[in-house]
Scaffold this active site. Structure first.
Site, mmCIF file in Angstrom:
data_model
loop_
_atom_site.group_PDB
_atom_site.id
_atom_site.type_symbol
_atom_site.label_atom_id
_atom_site.label_comp_id
_atom_site.label_asym_id
_atom_site.label_seq_id
_atom_site.Cartn_x
_atom_site.Cartn_y
_atom_site.Cartn_z
ATOM 1 N N LEU A 214 -36.656 22.287 18.321
ATOM 2 C CA LEU A 214 -36.968 21.288 19.036
ATOM 3 C C LEU A 214 -37.200 20.038 18.145
ATOM 4 O O LEU A 214 -37.171 19.271 19.226
ATOM 5 C CB LEU A 214 -38.286 21.956 19.775
ATOM 6 C CG LEU A 214 -37.459 23.205 21.287
ATOM 7 C CD1 LEU A 214 -38.806 23.986 21.567
ATOM 8 C CD2 LEU A 214 -36.373 23.221 21.651
ATOM 9 N N ASP B 116 -41.350 17.578 7.795
ATOM 10 C CA ASP B 116 -41.546 19.373 8.294
ATOM 11 C C ASP B 116 -41.275 19.880 6.582
ATOM 12 O O ASP B 116 -41.054 19.305 5.934
ATOM 13 C CB ASP B 116 -39.668 19.317 7.645
ATOM 14 C CG ASP B 116 -38.975 20.721 8.333
ATOM 15 O OD1 ASP B 116 -38.873 21.074 9.488
ATOM 16 O OD2 ASP B 116 -38.593 21.562 7.628
ATOM 17 N N ASP C 276 -46.150 19.889 5.142
ATOM 18 C CA ASP C 276 -47.790 21.218 4.969
ATOM 19 C C ASP C 276 -48.325 20.644 6.622
ATOM 20 O O ASP C 276 -49.316 20.504 6.212
ATOM 21 C CB ASP C 276 -47.674 21.966 4.412
ATOM 22 C CG ASP C 276 -48.475 23.211 4.690
ATOM 23 O OD1 ASP C 276 -48.415 23.228 5.621
ATOM 24 O OD2 ASP C 276 -48.383 24.006 3.321
ATOM 25 N N VAL C 277 -48.318 21.347 7.846
ATOM 26 C CA VAL C 277 -48.956 20.515 8.392
ATOM 27 C C VAL C 277 -50.273 21.681 8.496
ATOM 28 O O VAL C 277 -51.121 21.027 9.454
ATOM 29 C CB VAL C 277 -48.752 21.478 10.054
ATOM 30 C CG1 VAL C 277 -47.545 20.228 10.016
ATOM 31 C CG2 VAL C 277 -48.852 23.090 10.893
ATOM 32 N N SER D 261 -46.489 27.027 24.546
ATOM 33 C CA SER D 261 -45.803 27.918 24.969
ATOM 34 C C SER D 261 -45.674 28.524 26.376
ATOM 35 O O SER D 261 -46.603 28.864 26.398
ATOM 36 C CB SER D 261 -45.036 28.814 23.501
ATOM 37 O OG SER D 261 -43.975 30.225 23.805
ATOM 38 N N TYR E 51 -49.199 34.583 18.294
ATOM 39 C CA TYR E 51 -48.230 33.017 18.754
ATOM 40 C C TYR E 51 -48.475 32.947 19.815
ATOM 41 O O TYR E 51 -49.163 31.788 20.092
ATOM 42 C CB TYR E 51 -46.897 33.731 18.569
ATOM 43 C CG TYR E 51 -45.662 33.212 19.074
ATOM 44 C CD1 TYR E 51 -45.378 31.989 18.494
ATOM 45 C CD2 TYR E 51 -45.448 33.003 19.835
ATOM 46 C CE1 TYR E 51 -44.630 30.800 18.471
ATOM 47 C CE2 TYR E 51 -44.660 31.728 20.867
ATOM 48 C CZ TYR E 51 -44.263 30.980 20.222
ATOM 49 O OH TYR E 51 -43.773 29.423 20.443
ATOM 50 N N LYS F 100 -50.926 29.230 21.033
ATOM 51 C CA LYS F 100 -50.295 28.778 21.631
ATOM 52 C C LYS F 100 -51.272 28.606 22.893
ATOM 53 O O LYS F 100 -50.921 27.297 23.575
ATOM 54 C CB LYS F 100 -48.721 29.143 22.601
ATOM 55 C CG LYS F 100 -48.069 29.124 21.419
ATOM 56 C CD LYS F 100 -47.204 27.373 20.651
ATOM 57 C CE LYS F 100 -46.225 27.694 20.000
ATOM 58 N NZ LYS F 100 -45.743 26.306 19.430
#
Length: 248
Positions: A19, A38, A63-64, A143, A156, A160
């Site tokens: 995405l 990334d 690295d976020v 999401s 997850y 989200k």
């Protein structure tokens, strides 16, 4: 016709594929300078090269979950292109297991990448946009899992859902400066991640989609383009579902 993002600079995390790359393609096509962050720096460079001329697309290892990395990513963008107009916090991972089998490391890793990463990106981008004095658009990737919860995805789904709350709170904090903060909630989209699902799972999820098909990355990208552009200039704090009607 004037391009929707002509002369603007957009940073997209997790931008080397999936995405993130689809969003980068849409932004680039509408005139934006694009910086792809990334974890795999070589993949980010390669993805930037696929977009087009180096003068308008760059890749950066990031690295976020690292405050220093996120700050370095945005500093690179402003140094290369002079400003920051759009920030897309898209980087994500999955470590799916039932709670009984999920380790604390599995839980914390997914929470860190999604929730900590989105918070770091939102905070840093908002600060830059405030200082510039010209507003901006921050887009956070949630999401449908964060709306309804999926079995095997307590980590997850929690992350989200948290992104939605983060988005709303941030929108209230920085709206005075013309900085808009919105979220996207994709449903089942045809990416490498969803293509790994078993035929049985795919059929079960497809049965819940009124439009009768899975979405395409380009359709998520168009929604991101809408939120990035002036077409959504009076929208902030919203969560936009791109799900074909699933879970309505």
């Amino acid at each position: 016709m004037t391009s929707l993002l002509a002369g603007r600079t957009a940073v997209i995390t997790g931008g080397a594929n999936g995405l993130g790359f689809a969003i980068a393609q849409a932004f680039f096509a509408q005139g934006a300078n694009v910086v792809l962050g990334d974890l795999d720096g070589a993949a980010a460079d390669a993805a930037a090269a696929r977009l087009g001329p180096e003068a308008r697309a760059q890749g950066v290892a990031c690295d976020v979950t690292s405050e220093d990395d996120v700050d370095r990513l945005l500093t690179f963008a402003t140094s290369a292109f002079g400003r920051l107009d759009v920030m897309v916090n898209n980087a994500g991972v999955t470590r799916d297991k039932t709670m009984r089998k999920m380790s604390l490391d599995d839980f914390e890793f997914v929470i860190d990448v999604h929730l900590r990463g989105t918070w770091l990106g939102t905070r840093a981008a908002a600060a830059l946009m405030r200082d510039q004095g010209q507003g901006g658009s921050i887009i956070n990737m949630s999401s449908i899992s964060g709306k309804v919860g999926n079995p095997g995805q307590t980590n997850y789904s929690a992350a989200k859902a948290g992104i939605v709350g983060l988005t709303k709170a941030a929108a209230k904090e920085v709206g005075f400066a013309g900085v808009r903060v919105n979220a996207l909630q994709p449903g089942i989209i045809e990416t490498a991640m969803t293509q790994k699902l078993t035929d049985e799972v795919r059929a079960a999820r497809l049965a819940d989609v009124p439009l009768g098909r899975f979405g395409q990355p380009s359709e998520v990208a168009q929604a991101a383009l809408f939120l990035a552009s002036d077409m959504s200039s009076y929208l902030t704090g919203i969560t936009l579902e791109i799900s074909g009607g699933r879970n309505i």
